[in-house]
Scaffold this active site. Structure first.
Site, PDB file in Angstrom:
ATOM      1  N   HIS A 244       0.775  -1.292   0.027  1.00  0.00           N
ATOM      2  CA  HIS A 244      -0.068   0.035  -0.163  1.00  0.00           C
ATOM      3  C   HIS A 244       0.817   1.311  -0.025  1.00  0.00           C
ATOM      4  O   HIS A 244       0.384   2.293  -0.692  1.00  0.00           O
ATOM      5  CB  HIS A 244      -0.755  -0.156   1.417  1.00  0.00           C
ATOM      6  CG  HIS A 244      -1.925   0.970   1.199  1.00  0.00           C
ATOM      7  ND1 HIS A 244      -2.190   2.092   2.009  1.00  0.00           N
ATOM      8  CD2 HIS A 244      -3.123   1.084   0.316  1.00  0.00           C
ATOM      9  CE1 HIS A 244      -3.261   2.866   1.677  1.00  0.00           C
ATOM     10  NE2 HIS A 244      -3.824   2.150   0.608  1.00  0.00           N
TER      11      HIS A 244
ATOM     12  N   ALA B  30       2.034 -11.054   3.868  1.00  0.00           N
ATOM     13  CA  ALA B  30       2.884 -10.592   5.155  1.00  0.00           C
ATOM     14  C   ALA B  30       1.980  -9.160   5.547  1.00  0.00           C
ATOM     15  O   ALA B  30       2.412  -8.586   6.492  1.00  0.00           O
ATOM     16  CB  ALA B  30       4.200 -10.347   4.738  1.00  0.00           C
TER      17      ALA B  30
ATOM     18  N   ASN C 194       7.870 -11.514  18.220  1.00  0.00           N
ATOM     19  CA  ASN C 194       8.526 -10.459  17.846  1.00  0.00           C
ATOM     20  C   ASN C 194       9.862 -10.518  16.952  1.00  0.00           C
ATOM     21  O   ASN C 194      10.429 -11.522  17.289  1.00  0.00           O
ATOM     22  CB  ASN C 194       8.790  -9.464  19.083  1.00  0.00           C
ATOM     23  CG  ASN C 194       7.520  -9.338  19.945  1.00  0.00           C
ATOM     24  OD1 ASN C 194       7.030  -8.320  19.457  1.00  0.00           O
ATOM     25  ND2 ASN C 194       7.375 -10.129  20.951  1.00  0.00           N
TER      26      ASN C 194
ATOM     27  N   SER D 101      12.351  -4.843  13.638  1.00  0.00           N
ATOM     28  CA  SER D 101      11.408  -4.500  12.906  1.00  0.00           C
ATOM     29  C   SER D 101      10.801  -3.102  13.065  1.00  0.00           C
ATOM     30  O   SER D 101      11.213  -2.552  14.215  1.00  0.00           O
ATOM     31  CB  SER D 101      10.255  -5.580  12.862  1.00  0.00           C
ATOM     32  OG  SER D 101       9.682  -5.236  13.907  1.00  0.00           O
TER      33      SER D 101
ATOM     34  N   LYS E 250      -0.280  -4.371  12.605  1.00  0.00           N
ATOM     35  CA  LYS E 250       0.436  -5.217  13.684  1.00  0.00           C
ATOM     36  C   LYS E 250       0.596  -4.426  15.035  1.00  0.00           C
ATOM     37  O   LYS E 250       0.900  -4.944  15.994  1.00  0.00           O
ATOM     38  CB  LYS E 250       1.797  -5.703  13.460  1.00  0.00           C
ATOM     39  CG  LYS E 250       1.787  -6.631  12.175  1.00  0.00           C
ATOM     40  CD  LYS E 250       3.233  -6.915  11.724  1.00  0.00           C
ATOM     41  CE  LYS E 250       3.170  -7.695  10.421  1.00  0.00           C
ATOM     42  NZ  LYS E 250       3.117  -6.853   9.103  1.00  0.00           N
TER      43      LYS E 250
ATOM     44  N   THR F 136       6.770  -1.347  30.408  1.00  0.00           N
ATOM     45  CA  THR F 136       5.321  -1.344  30.865  1.00  0.00           C
ATOM     46  C   THR F 136       5.241  -2.235  32.135  1.00  0.00           C
ATOM     47  O   THR F 136       4.757  -1.694  32.865  1.00  0.00           O
ATOM     48  CB  THR F 136       4.398  -1.999  29.692  1.00  0.00           C
ATOM     49  OG1 THR F 136       5.016  -3.331  29.530  1.00  0.00           O
ATOM     50  CG2 THR F 136       4.328  -1.200  28.606  1.00  0.00           C
TER      51      THR F 136
ATOM     52  N   LYS G 160       0.386 -13.289  19.063  1.00  0.00           N
ATOM     53  CA  LYS G 160      -0.498 -12.645  19.862  1.00  0.00           C
ATOM     54  C   LYS G 160      -1.974 -13.298  19.501  1.00  0.00           C
ATOM     55  O   LYS G 160      -3.012 -12.642  20.151  1.00  0.00           O
ATOM     56  CB  LYS G 160      -0.644 -11.100  19.661  1.00  0.00           C
ATOM     57  CG  LYS G 160       0.771 -10.223  20.317  1.00  0.00           C
ATOM     58  CD  LYS G 160       0.837  -8.963  19.855  1.00  0.00           C
ATOM     59  CE  LYS G 160       2.158  -8.397  20.369  1.00  0.00           C
ATOM     60  NZ  LYS G 160       3.424  -8.901  20.046  1.00  0.00           N
TER      61      LYS G 160
END
Length: 612
Positions: free
Chosen positions: A310, A361, A444, A448, A365, A469, A407
């Site tokens: 895109h 792919a 992960n 990236s 995300k 976190t 996830k």
């Protein structure tokens, strides 16, 4: 001032001529006990010896040796030159005089060898002790006293342009402890790093063990991190040997060195059968995973590679890179700027190119962003997957590989839920299509664009704090190239309907990752603060790759497992796709999470066996 080769050659010929004549005349004096040594045998020996010495020195390239790097090889050449010269003198005496002065030649051989070898040794000592003495060099500790470590020390000792000076070795081989290698002491094992750095006032540490496993490198790095010395790692040994890089180009230890693993070798023959000479389409080809999949695929010489994405800039970038890298190949690289949500465009792309294999792919995300925009997760991850999968099936694609995420297991986020439902769409397509549809699930990837590592690096550059976190947050990590290779390998193993799961290795605590990055940046934990911000919406402390009822214990290929989802909720997914736009974001979020986590019926479907 550096001498040219001709100047250097002239100097060595002059010195050697004096040495040879001196050796002969001293030998005559010692043998005859008379100061009048200009006898016929001595004169004959002098002429033959001098001529032979110069000829053999040139023949055996003695004068082309850089004596500051001299070793056993150069000593052997000196012995050959001296011995061959004496043999020539012996022959000349026998032919001309009809007798041989054995005592004269024996003493001459000893003096000749001593003076020629000694002159070179004295020159090397001069270079080592005078020319190469740099008081401003950084004191360096070498980890590893093997072949790579000794190569490092040799280069550091004799490279005038290098600003490092070796002061000690560290090696776990106890037989080397307390020995000197090239004048540098072996101080002890890894446990000796910290006291050695303090005692010897070490500024730099160079890790010189190319064969080091990641776990062992972690152990060494954590010891090095306890010191204030800068830690670097040796380039590949092959690059050192071939001269591509020098020891002075030892690079910083990267987090990939600590988290990466020994890569699995691909089954080249199996992958080649899937890709070579075929038409391959990659969606999301401008992204981190999509672009690396495209690079890896190009190595197997497909007939045509369609790069679909895109974002025009990222697609242009990967197109230019591949065309340059594989310009000698016959691969046709084609770009398509397209939106997966445009079903007509997806059909048209498949109709025009008729790919044999599709690697899907493209996806949203980012967990927090999808929490705030659940409708976009539905549109891109679910509707987009449905459109490209249906187009692939319609136009007879042989294999369709969807890139998924860990996830998607017991998802607590909209992103994870949307990918779990996208997996169901793909698996349902496999049941009604001749195309083999599979999904590949992993965690992960290092480096990236959405990875936490670049985010941490930017925070460190700004001086902190580094935000984590939760102190117990754990994630799996894999390098982009390894993940991409295993995705391609999984695609070659596809029978249809599987969820392939990549073995992500040992999980990593995010706080430990942050600490390593701080230390790698040259800072201490006192310099850069770690701040805990609390778990964000949709996040969970631990990631899973397969639920217990999905996993098969054996690997179908090294680091690849396979399982099958127990239940597909296609009607409910169709209802979400049809009516998501009329729901509030909160309602849509709850609906996605409820469906993705819905408990399956007690009787599980049997997982598909995969023959190797």
């Amino acid at each position: 001032m550096d001498m040219s080769y001709k100047q250097r050659l002239s100097l060595f010929i002059l010195i050697d001529s004096c040495i040879v004549l001196t050796a002969v005349f001293i030998s005559g004096f010692l043998v005859n006990g008379d100061i009048h040594v200009l006898t016929y045998p001595v004169l004959l020996s002098s002429i033959v010896l001098l001529t032979s010495h110069l000829l053999f020195s040139i023949k055996l390239k003695l004068y082309k040796k850089a004596w500051e790097y001299a070793s056993i090889g150069e000593l052997v050449i000196v012995c050959k030159v001296v011995t061959y010269s004496i043999l020539m003198a012996l022959g000349a005496q026998q032919i001309v005089l009809q007798e041989i002065s054995f005592r004269l030649l024996a003493v001459t051989w000893l003096l000749h060898l001593l003076l020629i070898g000694g002159s070179r040794f004295m020159w090397r000592m001069y270079l080592d002790q005078v020319i190469n003495r740099y008081p401003n060099r950084k004191r360096t500790l070498i980890i590893g006293a093997g072949s790579a470590g000794t190569m490092v020390v040799r280069q550091l000792l004799h490279n005038k342009d290098c600003d490092l000076i070796p002061v000690g070795f560290i090696d776990d081989n106890t037989r080397k402890h307390n020995l000197d290698i090239m004048g540098v002491p072996v101080l002890g094992g890894v446990e000796s790093i910290v006291p050695s750095v303090v005692e010897l006032k070490v500024d730099n540490i160079v890790i010189a063990i190319p064969s080091l496993r990641k776990r062992e490198l972690n152990k060494i790095f954590h010891e090095c991190a306890k010191t204030n010395a800068e830690t670097k790692i040796l380039p590949m040994l092959e690059d050192l040997v071939t001269g591509k890089v020098s020891v002075n180009q030892a690079r910083d230890v990267q987090v990939e060195d600590l988290l990466g693993r020994t890569p699995v070798k691909m089954d080249i023959e199996l992958v080649s059968d899937t890709i070579e000479g075929k038409v391959v389409l990659v969606t999301g080809a401008g992204g981190s995973i999509g672009s690396e999949i495209s690079r890896q695929i190009s190595r197997f010489n497909p007939k045509r590679l369609i790069l679909l994405g895109h974002g025009e800039n990222s697609i242009y970038t990967i197109e230019m890179e591949l065309k340059e890298r594989f310009k000698e190949s016959s691969i046709e690289f084609v770009t398509e700027i397209a939106d997966l949500q445009d079903s007509k465009k997806m059909m048209n792309v498949m109709r025009v190119y008729k790919p044999n294999v599709v690697y899907h792919a493209a996806a949203h995300k980012h967990v927090p962003l999808m929490e705030r925009n659940p409708e976009e997760a539905v549109k891109n991850n679910m509707i987009g997957t449905k459109n490209i999968a249906e187009a692939a099936s319609w136009y007879g694609v042989e294999t369709f590989v969807m890139v998924s995420t860990d996830k998607a297991v017991n998802p607590t986020s909209v992103m994870g839920a949307s990918k779990k439902l996208a997996e169901m769409i793909v698996q349902q397509m496999d049941q009604v299509s001749d195309t083999k549809f599979v999904a590949v699930r992993f965690g992960n990837v290092l480096g990236s664009r959405g990875s936490v590592i670049p985010h941490f690096k930017k925070q460190i550059e700004r001086g902190g704090p580094v935000t984590v976190t939760h102190p117990d947050m754990i994630r799996y990590f894999m390098t982009i190239p390894e993940a991409s290779r295993l995705v391609i390998q999984a695609g070659s193993l596809a029978q249809g309907g599987e969820i392939f799961v990549l073995d992500m290795g040992d999980p990593v605590k995010i706080v430990d990752l942050a600490k390593n990055l701080i230390k790698l940046s040259g800072n201490s934990l006192d310099d850069i603060e770690i701040k805990y911000t609390g778990i964000r919406p949709g996040e969970k402390l631990f990631e899973e790759l397969l639920k217990e009822d999905e996993v098969r214990e054996e690997q179908v290929y090294p680091k690849i497992y396979v399982g099958k989802t127990a239940e597909l909720y296609i009607e409910e997914i169709e209802q979400i796709i049809a009516g998501y736009s009329s729901l509030s974001r909160d309602a849509l979020r709850e609906l996605l999470l409820e469906l993705a986590n819905r408990q399956t019926a007690p009787e599980q479907k049997e997982m598909i066996p995969l023959s190797s």
